[in-house]
Design a protein around this motif. Structure first.
Motif, mmCIF file in Angstrom:
data_model
loop_
_atom_site.group_PDB
_atom_site.id
_atom_site.type_symbol
_atom_site.label_atom_id
_atom_site.label_comp_id
_atom_site.label_asym_id
_atom_site.label_seq_id
_atom_site.Cartn_x
_atom_site.Cartn_y
_atom_site.Cartn_z
ATOM 1 N N ILE A 55 -46.760 -0.129 25.861
ATOM 2 C CA ILE A 55 -46.855 -0.920 24.632
ATOM 3 C C ILE A 55 -45.435 -1.311 24.266
ATOM 4 N N GLN A 56 -45.168 -2.605 24.237
ATOM 5 C CA GLN A 56 -43.793 -3.062 24.045
ATOM 6 C C GLN A 56 -43.716 -4.194 23.028
ATOM 7 N N SER A 57 -42.731 -4.089 22.146
ATOM 8 C CA SER A 57 -42.433 -5.140 21.152
ATOM 9 C C SER A 57 -43.657 -5.519 20.336
ATOM 10 N N CYS A 58 -44.441 -4.530 19.945
ATOM 11 C CA CYS A 58 -45.635 -4.764 19.138
ATOM 12 C C CYS A 58 -45.406 -4.268 17.712
ATOM 13 N N SER A 59 -46.178 -4.787 16.765
ATOM 14 C CA SER A 59 -46.021 -4.357 15.377
ATOM 15 C C SER A 59 -47.375 -4.251 14.682
ATOM 16 N N GLU A 70 -47.972 -6.424 24.990
ATOM 17 C CA GLU A 70 -46.619 -6.865 24.667
ATOM 18 C C GLU A 70 -46.641 -7.954 23.603
ATOM 19 N N GLN A 71 -45.769 -7.799 22.621
ATOM 20 C CA GLN A 71 -45.606 -8.769 21.529
ATOM 21 C C GLN A 71 -46.945 -9.062 20.842
ATOM 22 N N VAL A 129 -43.820 3.622 24.868
ATOM 23 C CA VAL A 129 -43.804 2.796 23.666
ATOM 24 C C VAL A 129 -42.378 2.301 23.492
ATOM 25 N N LEU A 130 -42.192 0.977 23.543
ATOM 26 C CA LEU A 130 -40.862 0.395 23.542
ATOM 27 C C LEU A 130 -40.715 -0.619 22.408
ATOM 28 N N GLN A 131 -39.689 -0.443 21.598
ATOM 29 C CA GLN A 131 -39.289 -1.433 20.592
ATOM 30 C C GLN A 131 -40.461 -1.890 19.713
ATOM 31 N N CYS A 132 -41.207 -0.951 19.202
ATOM 32 C CA CYS A 132 -42.352 -1.261 18.339
ATOM 33 C C CYS A 132 -42.037 -0.874 16.889
ATOM 34 N N SER A 133 -42.740 -1.498 15.950
ATOM 35 C CA SER A 133 -42.509 -1.185 14.541
ATOM 36 C C SER A 133 -43.829 -1.114 13.782
ATOM 37 N N ASN A 134 -43.840 -0.309 12.736
ATOM 38 C CA ASN A 134 -45.022 -0.165 11.893
ATOM 39 C C ASN A 134 -44.610 -0.126 10.430
ATOM 40 N N THR A 135 -45.309 -0.901 9.608
ATOM 41 C CA THR A 135 -45.082 -0.866 8.159
ATOM 42 C C THR A 135 -46.362 -0.496 7.415
ATOM 43 N N GLY A 136 -47.436 -0.216 8.153
ATOM 44 C CA GLY A 136 -48.700 0.134 7.526
ATOM 45 C C GLY A 136 -48.787 1.614 7.186
ATOM 46 N N GLN A 137 -49.517 1.935 6.132
ATOM 47 C CA GLN A 137 -49.748 3.337 5.754
ATOM 48 C C GLN A 137 -50.669 3.987 6.776
ATOM 49 N N VAL A 138 -50.330 5.194 7.189
ATOM 50 C CA VAL A 138 -51.137 5.935 8.162
ATOM 51 C C VAL A 138 -51.629 7.226 7.518
ATOM 52 N N GLY A 166 -57.562 -2.521 31.082
ATOM 53 C CA GLY A 166 -57.453 -1.732 32.304
ATOM 54 C C GLY A 166 -56.058 -1.714 32.910
ATOM 55 N N GLU A 167 -55.935 -1.007 34.041
ATOM 56 C CA GLU A 167 -54.635 -0.802 34.687
ATOM 57 C C GLU A 167 -53.921 -2.109 35.000
ATOM 58 N N THR A 168 -54.658 -3.132 35.403
ATOM 59 C CA THR A 168 -54.043 -4.423 35.738
ATOM 60 C C THR A 168 -54.071 -5.387 34.555
ATOM 61 N N GLY A 169 -54.605 -4.938 33.433
ATOM 62 C CA GLY A 169 -54.741 -5.802 32.264
ATOM 63 C C GLY A 169 -53.423 -6.018 31.543
ATOM 64 N N ARG A 170 -53.249 -7.234 31.070
ATOM 65 C CA ARG A 170 -52.038 -7.573 30.323
ATOM 66 C C ARG A 170 -52.419 -8.445 29.130
ATOM 67 N N ILE A 171 -52.008 -8.018 27.938
ATOM 68 C CA ILE A 171 -52.273 -8.782 26.723
ATOM 69 C C ILE A 171 -50.928 -9.058 26.069
ATOM 70 N N GLU A 172 -50.620 -10.320 25.856
ATOM 71 C CA GLU A 172 -49.310 -10.661 25.309
ATOM 72 C C GLU A 172 -49.423 -11.745 24.240
ATOM 73 N N GLY A 173 -48.548 -11.647 23.254
ATOM 74 C CA GLY A 173 -48.471 -12.658 22.208
ATOM 75 C C GLY A 173 -49.768 -12.869 21.451
ATOM 76 N N SER A 174 -50.545 -11.812 21.270
ATOM 77 C CA SER A 174 -51.856 -11.931 20.633
ATOM 78 C C SER A 174 -51.905 -11.137 19.336
ATOM 79 N N SER A 175 -52.883 -11.459 18.478
ATOM 80 C CA SER A 175 -52.936 -10.826 17.164
ATOM 81 C C SER A 175 -54.365 -10.514 16.747
#
Length: 363
Positions: A226-230, A195-196, A255-264, A163-172
């Motif tokens: 979405i920031q610094s996610c991969s 983030e991350q 979308v900030l500083q994100c990367s993707n190496t998966g096939q889409v 949600g709007e106030t939700g924050r998820i960081e350093g998770s996988s």
């Protein structure tokens, strides 16, 4: 007859009073959970909306809920310390929505250092699904999910809706996820901040699936940040799906500083980072010496200036130190106007791309 009524009334009163007693051991608003029995006691306590306010839960052991009739924690407003432990055996295949280990994490909730494993395949509307939480308005930090999640709308590996106030960081997330609308490796729908975060799981890999819309390695739909996610997980199936992106399927946020190496894979609006970027959305692209980088193989020299979002990015310095017993007649300098041999003439062949600075001599 009156005797029976009084007896029934006494039983009902006793049952009511029993339900009001906190079923988990709590001292100074701290609760310890070390078994499946204590977990389900926590579930019972959290049926009352305000019970968990100000409460800190400490998970002190790995839990296996396999073989039980799994019931999620209905609403949680306190702090849950996973302490690096895993809760596995989360299984749900009945009708339902807003499902996960927690149904709802409120704005004051904090969940950290927890791993969850399980299988969510509810029937019916099957929306807002995530192994950790159906919906999150609080903070999730350093958590992970592994298993399978399948549903209709707002389907994520970790949470269904952030949600709007939700924050998820350093998770996988290492979860195989299938859904129809808004499907993401971390969150099905993101309105807050991710983030991350890292996803390595597969999304919508089945060739016989209902045609999906808005599927992304991190989030299916995002109006937040979405920031610094991969992502490295494969997304979609050939020629199936709309708004398919390596990071986010459909987005109108940032979308900030994100990367993707998966096939889409997909049919229309397919992108390595974003499937479809609405006009009000922004994707921050890196710039090299003031020009946008469009070639991923672009080479960066020591004197080049790299910026992302207007901020300069500097490489982590890697220093090389050489100690030399230089031969007679060789001078300690980069160049010599008298044409004498220098220390750089000796080392340059072994370090052609390293910038070296002579700093002294011992003779």
């Amino acid at each position: 007859m009156k005797l029976y009524k009084r007896a029934a009334a006494l039983i009902l009163t006793a049952a009511t009073l029993l339900s009001l007693v906190p079923p988990v051991s709590a001292a100074d608003d701290h609760v310890t959970v070390s078994s499946a029995k204590e977990f389900y006691a926590l579930v019972q306590s959290c049926t009352r909306d305000v019970w968990s306010q100000g409460v800190t839960v400490e998970l002190t052991a790995d839990l296996d809920l396999s073989g039980s009739d799994f019931q999620p924690i209905p609403i949680f407003q306190g702090t849950f310390h996973g302490n690096g432990h895993t809760i596995r055996g989360i299984t749900y295949d009945h009708k339902g929505s807003t499902l996960g280990l927690f149904r709802t994490l409120t704005e004051s909730a904090v969940v950290e250092n927890l791993s969850v494993e399980g299988l969510l395949e509810p029937q019916g509307s099957a929306s807002q699904l995530g192994l950790l939480a159906g919906e999150n308005y609080g903070t999730i930090r350093s958590c992970s999910a592994k298993g399978t999640v399948s549903g209709q709308e707002d389907v994520g590996g970790l949470v269904g809706v952030n949600g709007e106030t939700g924050r998820i960081e350093g998770s996988s997330c290492q979860t195989q996820i299938s859904g129809v609308t808004n499907v993401g490796g971390i969150a099905g729908q993101n309105l807050g901040t991710l983030e991350q975060c890292v996803n390595t799981g597969l999304l919508n890999p089945d060739p016989d699936q209902e045609i999906p819309t808005s599927v992304g390695g991190i989030a299916g739909l995002s109006r937040g940040t979405i920031q610094s996610c991969s992502n490295s997980g494969e997304i979609g199936y050939q020629h199936l799906g709309y708004n398919m992106g390596g990071i986010v399927g459909l987005q109108s946020g940032s979308v900030l500083q994100c990367s993707n190496t998966g096939q889409v894979w997909g049919r229309k609006d397919v992108g390595g980072i974003v499937g479809l970027n609405k006009p009000q959305g922004s994707i921050v692209k890196p710039e090299l010496n003031g020009k946008t980088v469009t070639d991923l193989s672009a080479q960066v020299g020591e004197r080049d200036v790299v910026t992302v979002g207007g901020k300069r990015v500097r490489p982590v310095a890697k220093h090389v130190y050489l100690v030399m017993n230089k031969p007679k007649g060789c001078v300690t300098t980069v160049s010599d106007d008298k044409g004498r041999r220098t220390v750089m003439d000796i080392v340059r062949k072994d370090y052609p791309d390293t910038r070296l600075f002579p700093v002294g001599r011992l003779d």
